[in-house]
Design a protein around this motif. Structure first.
Motif, PDB file in Angstrom:
ATOM      1  N   MET A 201      52.828 -72.247 -16.062  1.00  0.00           N
ATOM      2  CA  MET A 201      52.096 -71.759 -14.901  1.00  0.00           C
ATOM      3  C   MET A 201      50.848 -72.601 -14.635  1.00  0.00           C
ATOM      4  O   MET A 201      50.450 -72.808 -13.488  1.00  0.00           O
ATOM      5  CB  MET A 201      51.693 -70.299 -15.105  1.00  0.00           C
ATOM      6  CG  MET A 201      52.872 -69.332 -15.201  1.00  0.00           C
ATOM      7  SD  MET A 201      53.769 -69.132 -13.650  1.00  0.00           S
ATOM      8  CE  MET A 201      52.591 -68.153 -12.728  1.00  0.00           C
ATOM      9  N   ARG A 202      50.236 -73.098 -15.703  1.00  0.00           N
ATOM     10  CA  ARG A 202      49.021 -73.909 -15.544  1.00  0.00           C
ATOM     11  C   ARG A 202      49.326 -75.352 -15.174  1.00  0.00           C
ATOM     12  O   ARG A 202      48.434 -76.071 -14.727  1.00  0.00           O
ATOM     13  CB  ARG A 202      48.192 -73.904 -16.839  1.00  0.00           C
ATOM     14  CG  ARG A 202      47.657 -72.549 -17.247  1.00  0.00           C
ATOM     15  CD  ARG A 202      46.574 -72.695 -18.317  1.00  0.00           C
ATOM     16  NE  ARG A 202      47.004 -73.525 -19.434  1.00  0.00           N
ATOM     17  CZ  ARG A 202      47.621 -73.065 -20.520  1.00  0.00           C
ATOM     18  NH1 ARG A 202      47.916 -71.776 -20.620  1.00  0.00           N
ATOM     19  NH2 ARG A 202      47.961 -73.890 -21.493  1.00  0.00           N
ATOM     20  N   HIS A 203      50.558 -75.800 -15.368  1.00  0.00           N
ATOM     21  CA  HIS A 203      50.889 -77.208 -15.167  1.00  0.00           C
ATOM     22  C   HIS A 203      51.922 -77.433 -14.072  1.00  0.00           C
ATOM     23  O   HIS A 203      52.675 -78.401 -14.097  1.00  0.00           O
ATOM     24  CB  HIS A 203      51.385 -77.819 -16.483  1.00  0.00           C
ATOM     25  CG  HIS A 203      50.316 -77.985 -17.518  1.00  0.00           C
ATOM     26  ND1 HIS A 203      49.916 -76.950 -18.342  1.00  0.00           N
ATOM     27  CD2 HIS A 203      49.556 -79.063 -17.854  1.00  0.00           C
ATOM     28  CE1 HIS A 203      48.971 -77.386 -19.149  1.00  0.00           C
ATOM     29  NE2 HIS A 203      48.720 -78.656 -18.874  1.00  0.00           N
ATOM     30  N   GLY A 204      51.955 -76.534 -13.098  1.00  0.00           N
ATOM     31  CA  GLY A 204      52.760 -76.792 -11.903  1.00  0.00           C
ATOM     32  C   GLY A 204      54.219 -76.430 -12.007  1.00  0.00           C
ATOM     33  O   GLY A 204      55.032 -76.918 -11.212  1.00  0.00           O
ATOM     34  N   PHE A 205      54.603 -75.568 -12.950  1.00  0.00           N
ATOM     35  CA  PHE A 205      56.008 -75.217 -13.108  1.00  0.00           C
ATOM     36  C   PHE A 205      56.417 -73.969 -12.342  1.00  0.00           C
ATOM     37  O   PHE A 205      57.574 -73.577 -12.379  1.00  0.00           O
ATOM     38  CB  PHE A 205      56.346 -75.039 -14.588  1.00  0.00           C
ATOM     39  CG  PHE A 205      56.543 -76.345 -15.303  1.00  0.00           C
ATOM     40  CD1 PHE A 205      57.800 -76.910 -15.430  1.00  0.00           C
ATOM     41  CD2 PHE A 205      55.457 -77.028 -15.831  1.00  0.00           C
ATOM     42  CE1 PHE A 205      57.972 -78.118 -16.078  1.00  0.00           C
ATOM     43  CE2 PHE A 205      55.621 -78.230 -16.484  1.00  0.00           C
ATOM     44  CZ  PHE A 205      56.884 -78.783 -16.610  1.00  0.00           C
TER      45      PHE A 205
END
Length: 224
Positions: A201-205
């Motif tokens: 969620m924090r890395h664009g997934f």
């Protein structure tokens, strides 16, 4: 002698980084390909010659999302853009009406040429790729060292899919999925699934609700 107008192509994927990578691939071919802007999760709303369906983040290339593109009367032809070349999957989507099945290992010039062949009415199916990663484009987690397949698995984990569904949709064995998870977890520095989801969620997934600026799109009449 009059020149041919560029092919109008819609990029169908809900991850901004994926679409941006494709836009960069087409940047030097503006005289041959014109990309249509889309909003994530919405149907194509103007006539296009080709819908290029990027399978990243989808459990499989034969999902209802592809069927929706195929049924859209504004789309002349649909092309699947993927690394997954299981023969059963290729046969299924081409039988359903897909006009092309193209490998993500294609360099930009070869991808543009293949789209031109599809536009001319030819069925184009790339040879099964020998390498696991595309030569161009981008994907979430690439800067963190994740391979394309590792990234795909983490995207599906972030969406909440269990290993069995990931294996079925990606046409992989359960052991292969576990292997990708282990190698991805090492690179991500996590040990549990809940940590992987939080990292994703924090890395664009998580797929994007709005891919481009809201001003580029007219709101729905009902305000949704």
């Amino acid at each position: 002698m009059p020149t041919k107008p560029p092919i109008k192509v819609a990029l169908v994927n809900d991850y901004e980084v994926v679409v941006t990578g494709l836009l960069h691939m087409f940047a030097n071919y503006a005289d041959r390909v014109r990309v249509v802007k889309l909003v994530a999760g919405r149907e194509i709303r103007e006539r296009v010659d080709i819908a290029l369906y990027d399978s990243f983040g989808q459990p499989s290339a034969d999902t209802p999302a592809v069927e929706g593109v195929l049924r859209n009367p504004l789309v002349a032809r649909t092309v699947v853009y993927t690394w997954n070349f299981q023969q059963a999957l290729v046969r299924r989507v081409t039988t359903d009406g897909v006009s092309g099945y193209l490998s993500k290992t294609l360099p930009a010039h070869a991808l543009v040429h293949a789209l031109e062949q599809v536009h001319a009415g030819k069925m184009v199916i790339s040879p099964a790729p020998k390498a696991a990663n595309p030569t161009g484009g981008n994907w979430p987690g690439r800067e963190e060292g994740l391979s394309y397949r590792e990234s795909e698995v983490i995207a599906l984990i972030t969406q909440g899919l269990p290993n069995a569904e990931i294996a079925q949709g990606m046409y992989l064995s359960p052991n292969s999925v576990k292997s990708y998870i282990r190698s991805a977890y090492r690179k991500m520095g996590v040990v549990r699934r809940s940590q992987a989801v939080s990292w994703g969620m924090r890395h664009g997934f998580s797929s994007d609700y709005i891919r481009f600026d809201p001003e580029d799109v007219q709101p729905d009449p009902d305000g949704s």
